[in-house]
Design a protein around this motif. Structure first.
Motif, mmCIF file in Angstrom:
data_model
loop_
_atom_site.group_PDB
_atom_site.id
_atom_site.type_symbol
_atom_site.label_atom_id
_atom_site.label_comp_id
_atom_site.label_asym_id
_atom_site.label_seq_id
_atom_site.Cartn_x
_atom_site.Cartn_y
_atom_site.Cartn_z
ATOM 1 N N ASN A 264 24.266 39.789 33.215
ATOM 2 C CA ASN A 264 22.875 39.699 33.700
ATOM 3 C C ASN A 264 21.903 40.546 32.883
ATOM 4 O O ASN A 264 20.724 40.256 32.809
ATOM 5 N N GLN A 265 22.432 41.619 32.312
ATOM 6 C CA GLN A 265 21.578 42.500 31.518
ATOM 7 C C GLN A 265 21.531 42.084 30.045
ATOM 8 O O GLN A 265 20.986 42.794 29.218
ATOM 9 N N GLY A 266 22.135 40.962 29.725
ATOM 10 C CA GLY A 266 22.135 40.488 28.334
ATOM 11 C C GLY A 266 23.153 41.226 27.482
ATOM 12 O O GLY A 266 23.107 41.155 26.253
ATOM 13 N N ILE B 129 24.242 32.529 18.467
ATOM 14 C CA ILE B 129 23.352 32.603 19.635
ATOM 15 C C ILE B 129 24.007 31.919 20.845
ATOM 16 O O ILE B 129 24.016 32.472 21.947
ATOM 17 N N ASP B 130 24.590 30.731 20.636
ATOM 18 C CA ASP B 130 25.317 30.043 21.723
ATOM 19 C C ASP B 130 26.406 30.953 22.298
ATOM 20 O O ASP B 130 26.552 31.078 23.513
ATOM 21 N N TYR B 131 27.184 31.560 21.390
ATOM 22 C CA TYR B 131 28.285 32.423 21.824
ATOM 23 C C TYR B 131 27.766 33.586 22.658
ATOM 24 O O TYR B 131 28.289 33.878 23.738
ATOM 25 N N LEU B 132 26.707 34.249 22.157
ATOM 26 C CA LEU B 132 26.174 35.432 22.855
ATOM 27 C C LEU B 132 25.587 35.020 24.211
ATOM 28 O O LEU B 132 25.834 35.674 25.226
ATOM 29 N N ASP B 133 24.833 33.918 24.230
ATOM 30 C CA ASP B 133 24.253 33.432 25.493
ATOM 31 C C ASP B 133 25.339 33.165 26.534
ATOM 32 O O ASP B 133 25.206 33.518 27.691
ATOM 33 N N THR B 134 26.434 32.543 26.100
ATOM 34 C CA THR B 134 27.512 32.186 27.025
ATOM 35 C C THR B 134 28.215 33.415 27.579
ATOM 36 O O THR B 134 28.650 33.435 28.720
ATOM 37 N N HIS B 135 28.341 34.451 26.754
ATOM 38 C CA HIS B 135 29.143 35.609 27.148
ATOM 39 C C HIS B 135 28.329 36.784 27.694
ATOM 40 O O HIS B 135 28.906 37.801 28.082
ATOM 41 N N ALA B 136 26.994 36.671 27.725
ATOM 42 C CA ALA B 136 26.167 37.800 28.164
ATOM 43 C C ALA B 136 26.227 37.983 29.678
ATOM 44 O O ALA B 136 26.316 37.011 30.419
ATOM 45 N N ILE C 296 26.988 44.197 22.232
ATOM 46 C CA ILE C 296 25.732 43.695 21.676
ATOM 47 C C ILE C 296 24.808 43.450 22.863
ATOM 48 O O ILE C 296 25.249 42.963 23.915
ATOM 49 N N ILE C 297 23.521 43.833 22.713
ATOM 50 C CA ILE C 297 22.549 43.565 23.779
ATOM 51 C C ILE C 297 21.555 42.524 23.271
ATOM 52 O O ILE C 297 20.896 42.731 22.248
ATOM 53 N N LEU C 298 21.468 41.415 23.984
ATOM 54 C CA LEU C 298 20.469 40.399 23.642
ATOM 55 C C LEU C 298 19.112 40.880 24.146
ATOM 56 O O LEU C 298 18.930 41.095 25.342
ATOM 57 N N ASN C 299 18.138 41.023 23.254
ATOM 58 C CA ASN C 299 16.857 41.612 23.655
ATOM 59 C C ASN C 299 15.970 40.661 24.433
ATOM 60 O O ASN C 299 15.129 41.091 25.202
ATOM 61 N N LYS C 300 16.204 39.353 24.245
ATOM 62 C CA LYS C 300 15.318 38.420 24.941
ATOM 63 C C LYS C 300 15.639 38.273 26.429
ATOM 64 O O LYS C 300 14.848 37.791 27.190
ATOM 65 N N LYS C 301 16.844 38.739 26.838
ATOM 66 C CA LYS C 301 17.186 38.667 28.271
ATOM 67 C C LYS C 301 16.423 39.747 29.027
ATOM 68 O O LYS C 301 16.191 40.833 28.499
ATOM 69 N N PRO C 302 16.060 39.510 30.291
ATOM 70 C CA PRO C 302 15.408 40.557 31.066
ATOM 71 C C PRO C 302 16.324 41.769 31.214
ATOM 72 O O PRO C 302 17.511 41.622 31.483
ATOM 73 N N GLN C 303 15.778 42.958 30.997
ATOM 74 C CA GLN C 303 16.579 44.190 31.071
ATOM 75 C C GLN C 303 16.734 44.642 32.516
ATOM 76 O O GLN C 303 15.830 44.491 33.298
#
Lengths: 213, 213
Positions: free
Chosen positions: B164-166, B155-162, B206-213
């Motif tokens: 604006n669209q996640g 989760i840390d890795y994905l958050d850091t690398h996402a 990978i798309i993080l779903n919790k980020k605003p689309q």
């Protein structure tokens, strides 16, 4: 014993400029820490850079959920380089320190440390080398954690700590702290290894079965 | 560009004694490494201590069973302190280096490095600080590996690398190398997280779903 008597293992002192050596000797503060003594370190708390002249210190951290990890040990004849880094400032690293045996410490006051780091080549080389050494050993630990399975790391730990009869006096909790794992994981692995006949678990100790009895 | 032009991010150079600064400038060797260039480092191979003036280097290790781990990165404006340690000798650490972008490197020849470390206070302070910095960051990495679960670290890795669209453009293999894990473990965790609706897996991203689309 005079201060010099305590410091014979620190060979860099021989190489120092005589004037700087005398300055260091005058500045050192000898302290005794009984086995089990714990200090909680933080930025403002670094009152000196310890040379461990007897015993050994263990640096450790506690996580938010209460788990403990050994960061590294400072053995007899070594300088605690994290205290040096802490004194030089600008870098935040919180840790606690435990005296694992009865210790005699020669503390270098921060101002003396900074002065000698600038003025004395033998001192500077020693500190630099200690810092480099700890960097390499922490990279090696990182690599071990990354590349080895928990089972391989438990076997390494037991092999290192076993006596001639293959006996290791330890607890699951202690192995967990040394390997940066949790007690539950260690207990599960040890049970699995006992079921496979690799070891026998006793109260307060483990017997490695592959060692000659 | 003249050598000085390349080195404006290295502010320690300003603080050097003018004679030493000129000596450094004369000694530096400017090299270009194309993106993807790989060197296998070993003791005898350290021909210079690189200042990264453009791009960035990734230091990595390969385990016996072929797994890869990122040791650390040397960013634009930084010195590769492991090369310095390697040149000062006595410490064995094998690693490989990859140019992650097109790089321009200013290499300090070993003899110039050793000379300046002895003679110049600004240079010495800079090298010392870089070494301390890497020690702290490797202890922090060790702590992260020890205290955090693989799911938290993903989760840390994905958050850091996402973006604006996640969205994160990456592969399971790449995440494994960065987190010091195996592709199988990462794939299993990502599937679990996808099943829980935390993310959506696409080809190459990978798309993080919790980020605003």
């Amino acid at each position: 014993m005079d201060k010099k008597g305590y410091l014979k293992e620190f060979t860099f002192i021989e190489g120092m400029d005589p004037k700087n050596r005398n300055y260091l000797m005058d500045a050192l503060i000898i302290k005794r820490l009984p086995k089990g003594f714990v200090m909680v370190g933080d930025q403002g708390n670094c009152k000196g850079i310890p040379l461990v002249t007897k015993g050994n210190l263990r640096l450790f951290k506690i996580s938010e959920n209460g788990r403990e990890m050994t960061v590294y040990r400072v053995a007899e004849g070594e300088l605690c380089v994290l205290a040096a880094v802490c004194v030089l400032g600008g870098l935040e690293y919180q840790y606690s320190v435990e005296a694992e045996k009865d210790c005699v410490i020669a503390d270098i006051p921060p101002e003396a440390f900074i002065y000698l780091l600038e003025k004395d080549n033998s001192f500077k080389t020693y500190v630099f080398r200690t810092l480099a050494d700890k960097l390499i050993s922490s990279l090696n630990t990182m690599e071990m954690i990354t590349f080895k399975s928990i089972e391989e790391r438990i076997i390494d730990y037991l092999d290192t700590h076993a006596d001639n009869q293959g006996k290791i006096v330890t607890t699951h909790e202690k192995i967990a702290i040394e390997l940066g794992s949790s007690r539950e994981v260690i207990s599960r692995q040890l049970k699995k290894m006992a079921d496979e006949g690799l070891l026998t678990q006793k109260r307060g100790s483990i017997i490695l079965n592959k060692k000659p009895q």
